[in-house]
Enzyme design. Structure first.
Site, mmCIF file in Angstrom:
data_model
loop_
_atom_site.group_PDB
_atom_site.id
_atom_site.type_symbol
_atom_site.label_atom_id
_atom_site.label_comp_id
_atom_site.label_asym_id
_atom_site.label_seq_id
_atom_site.Cartn_x
_atom_site.Cartn_y
_atom_site.Cartn_z
ATOM 1 N N THR A 113 0.723 -0.997 0.069
ATOM 2 C CA THR A 113 -0.077 -0.140 0.070
ATOM 3 C C THR A 113 0.898 1.311 0.061
ATOM 4 O O THR A 113 2.107 1.171 0.145
ATOM 5 C CB THR A 113 -0.906 0.111 1.253
ATOM 6 O OG1 THR A 113 -1.565 -1.255 1.284
ATOM 7 C CG2 THR A 113 -1.911 1.360 1.133
ATOM 8 N N ASP A 144 -9.152 -9.233 1.526
ATOM 9 C CA ASP A 144 -9.559 -8.277 2.441
ATOM 10 C C ASP A 144 -11.059 -8.627 3.081
ATOM 11 O O ASP A 144 -11.231 -8.084 4.200
ATOM 12 C CB ASP A 144 -9.507 -6.835 2.163
ATOM 13 C CG ASP A 144 -8.220 -6.158 2.574
ATOM 14 O OD1 ASP A 144 -7.195 -7.084 3.039
ATOM 15 O OD2 ASP A 144 -7.514 -5.162 2.405
ATOM 16 N N SER A 199 -11.156 -2.322 5.147
ATOM 17 C CA SER A 199 -9.640 -1.849 5.033
ATOM 18 C C SER A 199 -9.282 -1.195 6.215
ATOM 19 O O SER A 199 -10.131 -0.841 7.046
ATOM 20 C CB SER A 199 -9.581 -0.719 3.788
ATOM 21 O OG SER A 199 -8.551 -0.103 3.882
#
Length: 583
Positions: free
Chosen positions: A392, A434, A463
């Site tokens: 990320t 996720d 998230s």
């Protein structure tokens, strides 16, 4: 400012001498100071792309868009146009409208990946009901519908000032001319090399006949350069044109679920951010389907009036309270958080000060509670309060007018699903991991979930991304964010506390050693070399199961000083850079 100019600041060196111990402290970021704007990202070339837009007269949104597209080229293992994320936008009061005494308006944009229409709750289970190993991590079935291009185009449509195509020019140049890969790039690639070699298009671009690139090698991405040029001319091509057709065709051929209909129907969503108050500072962060804002504010409310500054940043009581507050918040995360378009998320209750005080009363300063003793709140308890890859990447931009962008986006794991759409250079995400692929089964980052985050068609996976903007009245205090999977929330939280509670400068706030607890597994992660052994021994005595880890996160932040100067810093644990605009 070079991306490898790391040094130890006097602050931490002095502390080490006072401790009288020999320990290897985390490196400390360099601070950059600016008057008319600041861009901080995880890679120097990306920061340069954003800074170029500010120098051309563009605003923070223009700079953020250029930086984000550049990241998709130079940091493809972390984020890109085949993924998604969240953006916070801070808009200062407009004095011309009589808003000089007003407050920053904060808006939140959700451009997260979504489950394809053919996704089902049990899609990753075998006939016996067991999770098929790595089925949500590797290959085409792990891919969610990408949102990055739609999100960037939407925020530019609403707030950008420079021509869209101009914003992609740096990224196109980096892709076509190439750039030298770093040690960080190579380590990520080596981690995923086996899976990458299983995809012909990925192998062709990112390896040399199946071998990993070496640090300093030139990486040219011609296909991605052509794709970015097409997006520059017509961004909807990603969802309705030739790029969309290439993605859908590859999915159909390789057993993936993302269809042309999924791409055509994708829309980013403007949402209300989650905001709270701490020490007279207004803290706003991303709302569900991110858990970041809810649980950052929940932890701050559990801290409440505890005088952490008096205790000290690295005092055992401070670290213990932080760890126990984290433990509570992550237990609540597993139970309640999910896509608010599919499940009822009790945001108001979880972020109320009353709830924070009630959970604070459960914490004993002298003893760590085993996670088995820490439960999520009951629905009845909340209702009683009233209604309401390690990868990320993050970028932070502030322009000369005070417009702020704090944006976190991702492919999820390193190099996402390790799938490149042939002929496009697009790396696709593995964001379906996720979701809670089965109740109680941990994902890539060890997080567990329940029905609230179960797979469903069109649903957005939960998230931890936590872009954050903190203000005091009409003034910016801090904007920050970080990658780091499950550790994002606690990383950003500690940077905020370092700046606001402990009075650190931005470089100290970003560089300071970190801890992390996420309820399950029942362990307290501690950055190696960051804390005095006597403090660690005291935490062990209280019952914490410590796990020493190499430094994590790749955060960055910008603060506005009392003198009206912008100060920015990129995490020395990564290779990012802050670039200021001064004329």
């Amino acid at each position: 400012m070079g991306n490898m100019k790391y040094s130890f600041c006097v602050f931490f060196s002095t502390i080490a001498l006072l401790w009288g111990c020999d320990r290897t402290l985390p490196p400390v970021a360099e601070v950059e100071t600016g008057e008319r704007g600041m861009v901080v990202s995880a890679h120097p070339l990306a920061s340069e792309a954003g800074a170029a837009m500010l120098k051309k007269g563009g605003n923070a949104v223009d700079a953020a868009v250029a930086t984000a597209f550049a990241i998709s080229v130079v940091e493809p293992f972390a984020a890109g146009i085949g993924g998604g994320g969240f953006l916070l936008l801070g808009v200062p009061p407009d004095e011309s409208l009589g808003e000089g005494e007003g407050i920053y308006r904060v808006e939140a944009l959700d451009f997260r990946e979504r489950a394809p229409k053919l996704a089902t709750r049990d899609m990753y289970l075998d006939p016996e009901g067991k999770v098929r190993e790595r089925s949500s991590l590797d290959g085409h079935l792990a891919v969610g519908v990408p949102g990055t291009v739609a999100g960037l185009f939407e925020v530019h449509r609403k707030y950008g000032s420079l021509p869209w195509e101009e914003l992609l020019e740096p990224a196109v140049a980096y892709a076509r001319d190439g750039f030298e890969v770093s040690d960080i790039f190579v380590r990520r690639l080596e981690w995923r090399l086996g899976v990458m070699n299983g995809n012909a298009a990925a192998r062709e671009i990112f390896t040399r006949d199946g071998a990993a690139l070496s640090s300093g090698d030139l990486l040219v991405q011609g296909d991605k350069g052509r794709t970015l040029e097409i997006i520059g001319r017509e961004p909807q091509s990603f969802y309705r044109g030739e790029i969309a057709e290439a993605i859908a065709a590859d999915m159909a051929e390789e057993g993936g679920l993302v269809s042309l209909e999924d791409l055509r129907d994708y829309r980013p969503i403007w949402r209300e951010p989650v905001c709270g108050e701490f020490r007279e500072v207004r803290v706003c962060a991303m709302s569900p389907p991110s858990s970041g804002g809810v649980h950052a504010i929940e932890i701050l409310n559990i801290i409440g009036d505890s005088d952490l500054r008096e205790w000290g940043r690295e005092n055992a009581d401070t670290l213990h309270l932080l760890a126990e507050a984290m433990r509570v918040a992550y237990a609540d995360r597993a139970e309640f958080l999910g896509d608010p378009d599919f499940v009822e998320v009790p945001v108001k209750e979880l972020t109320s000060r009353e709830y924070g005080r009630s959970r604070r009363s459960e914490i004993e300063l002298g003893r760590a509670r085993p996670s088995a003793e820490v439960k999520a709140a009951s629905r009845e308890q909340l209702e009683s309060l009233g209604r309401e890859s390690e990868d990320t990447t993050h970028l932070t931009v502030v322009d000369g007018e005070g417009l702020v962008v704090s944006m976190t986006y991702t492919l999820n794991g390193p190099f996402g699903a390790a799938v490149v759409v042939p002929g496009t250079g697009i790396l696709l995400n593995n964001e379906m991991d996720d979701f809670a692929v089965a109740p109680g089964v941990p994902n890539l980052y060890g997080l567990v979930g329940t029905d609230a985050n179960a797979v469903a068609a069109g649903k957005t996976p939960l998230s931890s991304m936590t872009p954050l903007i903190a203000t005091r009245g009409d003034r910016l205090v801090l904007a920050a964010g970080s990658p780091g999977g499950s550790r994002i929330i606690t990383t950003v939280l500690q940077i905020f506390l370092n700046a606001v509670e402990f009075g650190m400068d931005v470089e100290e706030a970003v560089s300071a050693p970190r801890i992390h607890h996420q309820w399950l597994p029942d362990e307290l992660s501690v950055e190696e070399g960051g804390f005095d052994e006597e403090v660690l021994a005291e935490l062990r005595r209280r019952g914490h199961k410590l796990r020493l880890r190499r430094g994590w996160g790749n955060a960055n932040a910008i603060v506005l000083t009392e003198d009206g100067l912008l100060e920015g810093a990129a995490d020395p644990r990564g290779e990012g850079e802050a670039i200021s605009i001064n004329n």
